[in-house]
Design an enzyme around this catalytic site. Structure first.
Site, PDB file in Angstrom:
ATOM      1  N   HIS A 297      24.828  29.824  68.156  1.00  0.00           N
ATOM      2  CA  HIS A 297      26.230  29.458  67.680  1.00  0.00           C
ATOM      3  C   HIS A 297      26.102  29.281  66.138  1.00  0.00           C
ATOM      4  CE1 HIS A 297      27.619  29.498  71.702  1.00  0.00           C
ATOM      5  NE2 HIS A 297      26.639  28.494  72.055  1.00  0.00           N
TER       6      HIS A 297
ATOM      7  N   GLU B  31      11.930  13.255  55.524  1.00  0.00           N
ATOM      8  CA  GLU B  31      11.921  12.026  54.725  1.00  0.00           C
ATOM      9  C   GLU B  31      10.584  11.810  54.334  1.00  0.00           C
ATOM     10  OE1 GLU B  31      12.259   8.349  57.039  1.00  0.00           O
ATOM     11  OE2 GLU B  31      11.409   9.316  58.990  1.00  0.00           O
TER      12      GLU B  31
ATOM     13  N   LYS C 279      12.369   0.313  54.295  1.00  0.00           N
ATOM     14  CA  LYS C 279      12.289   0.291  55.789  1.00  0.00           C
ATOM     15  C   LYS C 279      13.267  -0.450  56.408  1.00  0.00           C
ATOM     16  CE  LYS C 279       9.261   0.020  58.999  1.00  0.00           C
ATOM     17  NZ  LYS C 279       9.070   1.459  59.687  1.00  0.00           N
TER      18      LYS C 279
ATOM     19  N   CYS D 206      15.018  -4.485  49.470  1.00  0.00           N
ATOM     20  CA  CYS D 206      14.534  -5.319  48.672  1.00  0.00           C
ATOM     21  C   CYS D 206      13.749  -6.508  49.262  1.00  0.00           C
ATOM     22  CB  CYS D 206      15.587  -6.344  47.793  1.00  0.00           C
ATOM     23  SG  CYS D 206      16.507  -5.075  47.036  1.00  0.00           S
TER      24      CYS D 206
ATOM     25  N   GLU E 169      14.654  14.391  65.810  1.00  0.00           N
ATOM     26  CA  GLU E 169      13.635  13.326  65.153  1.00  0.00           C
ATOM     27  C   GLU E 169      12.407  14.013  64.265  1.00  0.00           C
ATOM     28  OE1 GLU E 169      13.248  10.464  64.566  1.00  0.00           O
ATOM     29  OE2 GLU E 169      10.974   9.801  64.532  1.00  0.00           O
TER      30      GLU E 169
ATOM     31  N   TRP F 189      14.913  -2.436  45.629  1.00  0.00           N
ATOM     32  CA  TRP F 189      15.446  -1.031  45.938  1.00  0.00           C
ATOM     33  C   TRP F 189      16.809  -0.659  45.559  1.00  0.00           C
ATOM     34  CZ3 TRP F 189      19.008   0.880  49.589  1.00  0.00           C
ATOM     35  CH2 TRP F 189      18.858   2.565  49.979  1.00  0.00           C
TER      36      TRP F 189
ATOM     37  N   ARG G  77       8.796  -2.170  53.115  1.00  0.00           N
ATOM     38  CA  ARG G  77      10.158  -2.366  53.111  1.00  0.00           C
ATOM     39  C   ARG G  77      10.702  -1.147  52.274  1.00  0.00           C
ATOM     40  NH1 ARG G  77      11.797  -7.652  54.884  1.00  0.00           N
ATOM     41  NH2 ARG G  77      13.949  -7.423  54.084  1.00  0.00           N
TER      42      ARG G  77
ATOM     43  N   LYS H  33      11.833  13.308  60.497  1.00  0.00           N
ATOM     44  CA  LYS H  33      10.605  12.834  60.093  1.00  0.00           C
ATOM     45  C   LYS H  33       9.976  13.615  58.774  1.00  0.00           C
ATOM     46  CE  LYS H  33      10.031   9.854  61.506  1.00  0.00           C
ATOM     47  NZ  LYS H  33      10.441   8.520  62.106  1.00  0.00           N
TER      48      LYS H  33
ATOM     49  N   ASN I 148      18.618  -9.923  47.567  1.00  0.00           N
ATOM     50  CA  ASN I 148      18.508  -8.681  48.537  1.00  0.00           C
ATOM     51  C   ASN I 148      19.715  -8.693  49.023  1.00  0.00           C
ATOM     52  OD1 ASN I 148      17.958  -7.025  50.663  1.00  0.00           O
ATOM     53  ND2 ASN I 148      16.602  -8.496  51.855  1.00  0.00           N
ATOM     54  N   GLY I 149      20.262  -7.484  48.977  1.00  0.00           N
ATOM     55  CA  GLY I 149      21.581  -7.181  49.665  1.00  0.00           C
ATOM     56  C   GLY I 149      22.606  -6.480  48.344  1.00  0.00           C
TER      57      GLY I 149
HETATM   58  C1  F6R Z   1      12.951   6.813  60.154  1.00  0.00           C
HETATM   59  C2  F6R Z   1      13.229   5.542  60.212  1.00  0.00           C
HETATM   60  C3  F6R Z   1      14.614   4.911  59.875  1.00  0.00           C
HETATM   61  C4  F6R Z   1      14.843   3.764  60.818  1.00  0.00           C
HETATM   62  C5  F6R Z   1      16.261   3.265  60.886  1.00  0.00           C
HETATM   63  C6  F6R Z   1      16.650   1.978  61.685  1.00  0.00           C
HETATM   64  O1  F6R Z   1      11.630   7.434  60.028  1.00  0.00           O
HETATM   65  O2  F6R Z   1      12.257   4.708  60.092  1.00  0.00           O
HETATM   66  O3  F6R Z   1      15.552   5.999  60.280  1.00  0.00           O
HETATM   67  O4  F6R Z   1      14.706   4.118  62.169  1.00  0.00           O
HETATM   68  O5  F6R Z   1      16.429   2.797  59.490  1.00  0.00           O
HETATM   69  O6  F6R Z   1      15.877   1.259  61.411  1.00  0.00           O
HETATM   70  P1  F6R Z   1      15.848  -0.109  62.445  1.00  0.00           P
HETATM   71  O7  F6R Z   1      15.000   0.440  63.820  1.00  0.00           O
HETATM   72  O8  F6R Z   1      15.035  -1.118  61.930  1.00  0.00           O
HETATM   73  O9  F6R Z   1      16.841  -0.546  62.673  1.00  0.00           O
END
Ligand code: F6R
Length: 611
Positions: A507, A491, A606, A2, A484, A74, A27, A488, A98-99
């Protein structure tokens, strides 16, 4: 997550609130709303979905008030509908949040028993009722907020306006960031609230951050801060560079594409901050908070992509500095009750510096007598402020929800740290230091080279867009890169993907291999290159479709059919930073071919400020 904006202005504020909310879009959110005070009465507009829906609602029924709050939501408690969108109202009070209010159920039961009627499924609405109840009991709005805050459990930030109070905007912080902005020049006398400096960047660059437990009362006379015991406190005003960063996509279709292409520059900037380029030595801009030579172990915690950066760095800390590393996702680490010997070092990695689980791990480590070093991209973040040392990645604001440039900058900084530890522990002599620094200094140029392979990635991605599942394989530092890559792709394209250590294939996951399964293999020419190739025979023997990301021509050594994304030649030590680039490009182009919103994938946020 949020986003919150509040403006105590000198002209109609809805337009500026909307613009500020746009700057918080990165975000992640799924509904939005604005409330202003119209001739003393609260009026609000809310809409599910993107901000353009809220904009349309405002066009249809404009708001003209000079005081207002806005929010991008969010969804946590309650679906992303207009009814659940903030601001929430009750009686005299409008609030954005927010939260999570963890004890909202108990508070709601208590208030319902008193006759309060709720109109949403959210935890937030309880705050509006609680504060209004306190006002009805005879308290002033600011006393009512001060009296209500101690009753709220959880991690949150809040902003309030009140019916009949044209000169009052209140903000509160407990676990989620909130910043006050001070207008200057033609905006002199205006005051702002925002979830971060970026939201307020076009309005002001003069800010003061609320500390944990603070609330702030804003009137046209100024800002009065109160600590968690409701005592007046002073909070330092700072100037931020956020306004220097233009939040636009330039010539790119998405922020994610722009941020991928910024990597040669931002990685170079981060490296230049940590290396003496002229001398060819490591030169950190901060003191290590421990005696590196006698440090028994390094503990790392992080989430998501930042965790993958930590996993890569484990290979570097262990290989270069001979430093044992324990690493764990922060959401597990915080509850594991891991015993930590006093005098140890905890390393947290976070782009935002606000991720709830990583922050909780930081606080746990501090309680256990650890020194805390955090690698963060936001200098004013909570983690940066609560750490013994904050090592800054200089990626600039990352707007695309999927982390790209922050990841490679984290890797660059972690590589420098491993090198500094190696030097301090005597495992890296001057000659080796010079060799490793040269390898690092070559990285930005190699990333630029890797970006030139984009056309090949695009062609490949057109095909990948048809896949149901994708497997990523790698050994050594390419193993976390495989994780990763899978993260990526999942997501932003919503294709199911898994990352595996190449040696683990037999395995279990080999059962998945058939001619429909693309297997993306990350295989720089390092000491496990041959081993990885031999694992690929297992895929080839089962007609799996091999896509090899390796030095140009490596596919000829495969002894089997395979496609190739050819990479430039490079020293193997830090190749993970360069090989991250095709991995990001594959996810990006696949998502674009599938017509997905690469910048704001569904369900994602975000800055994850809730558990
Ligand atoms: C994936 C991504 C998330 C963040 C994770 C941690 O592309 O962006 O997995 O890496 O939410 O966020 P930070 O780095 O802000 O603690």
């Amino acid at each position: 997550m949020c986003g919150i904006v509040g403006i105590l202005g000198s002209e109609p504020v809805a337009g500026n609130i909307l613009e500020a909310l746009k700057r918080l879009e990165y975000r992640g959110y799924d509904s939005a709303g604005i409330a202003t005070l119209e001739n003393g009465r609260i009026a609000r507009r809310r809409a599910a979905g993107k901000l353009k829906n809220l904009e349309a609602a405002l066009d249809a029924e404009p708001l003209f008030g000079h005081l207002g709050i806005g929010h991008t939501r969010w969804a946590t408690h309650g679906r992303p509908t207009a009814d659940n969108a903030h601001p929430h109202l009750n009686g005299q009070v409008a609030v954005v949040h927010n939260g999570i209010i963890e004890n909202f159920r108990a508070l709601r039961d208590e208030l319902e028993a008193k006759g309060h009627k709720f109109t949403s499924e959210t935890d937030t609405e309880v705050v509006a009722h609680l504060v209004d109840d306190a006002i009805k009991s005879g308290l002033s709005p600011s006393d009512a907020v001060a009296a209500s805050l101690p009753r709220l459990k959880g991690a949150f930030a809040l902003a309030f306006i009140f019916e009949g109070e044209e000169d009052l905007l209140i903000g509160a912080r407990q676990g989620a960031p909130l910043v006050v902005g001070f207008g200057a020049g033609e905006r002199a006398g205006e005051l702002y609230l925002g979830s971060d400096a970026l939201a307020l960047a076009p309005l002001t660059d003069e800010l003061a951050y609320l500390e944990e437990g603070d609330h702030v009362v804003l009137t046209r006379q100024g800002a009065k801060f109160y600590d968690e015991s409701n005592q007046p406190v002073a909070r330092k005003r700072i100037r931020t560079a956020a306004s220097a960063f233009l939040i636009d996509k330039g010539n790119y279709r998405h922020f994610m594409a722009k941020e991928i292409h910024e990597q040669p520059e931002v990685v170079a900037r981060t490296l230049a901050h940590c290396l003496d380029l002229a001398a060819g030595t490591v030169a950190l801009p901060f003191e290590l908070p421990v005696d590196a030579a006698s440090l028994p172990r390094l503990t790392i915690a992080a989430c998501g992509t930042a965790f993958m950066a930590g996993l890569v760095s484990r290979y570097w800390f262990e290989r270069i500095a001979k430093l044992p590393v324990e690493i764990e996702v922060a959401s597990e680490f915080r509850y594991r009750e891991a015993p930590m010997e006093k005098g140890g070092l905890m390393l947290l990695i976070s782009q935002s510096g606000e991720t709830a689980d990583t922050l909780a791990s930081l606080r746990y480590a501090k309680k256990c007598g650890q020194k805390v070093l955090s690698v963060v991209n936001v200098a004013t973040s909570t983690m940066a402020r609560e750490s013994d040392v904050a090592a800054l990645t200089l990626a600039g604001p990352e707007i695309g929800v999927a982390s790209t440039k922050a990841f490679t900058c984290q890797l660059a900084l972690l590589a420098c740290l491993a090198l500094a530890f190696g030097k301090a522990r005597g495992t890296v002599d001057a000659k080796e230091e010079a060799r490793l620094v040269a390898a690092l200094m070559a990285v930005p140029g190699l990333i630029a080279e890797a970006l030139k392979r984009e056309a090949a990635v695009e062609t490949l991605s057109r095909d990948l867009a048809k896949a149901r599942d994708v497997l990523y394989l790698g050994r050594g530092t390419s193993y976390p890169l495989a994780l990763e890559g899978a993260l990526k792709l999942k997501e932003i394209s919503y294709i199911h993907a898994e990352g595996y250590a190449a040696g683990e294939l037999k395995h279990g996951p080999i059962a998945l291999v058939d001619s429909d399964l693309p297997v993306i293999v990350i295989a720089p020419r390092d000491k496990v290159f041959e081993k990885t190739l031999s694992n690929l025979q297992e895929v080839a023997a089962r007609n799996g479709r091999i896509i090899l990301i390796s030095e140009t021509g490596a596919v000829d050594h495969l002894g089997a059919e395979g496609e190739e994304i050819g990479m430039p030649e490079m020293a193997p030590d830090f190749s993970a930073i360069v090989y991250a680039v095709p991995v990001q490009l594959i996810a990006y182009h696949t998502a674009v071919f599938m017509g997905k919103d690469a910048d704001q994938p569904r369900n994602l946020a975000k800055s994850v400020t809730v558990e």
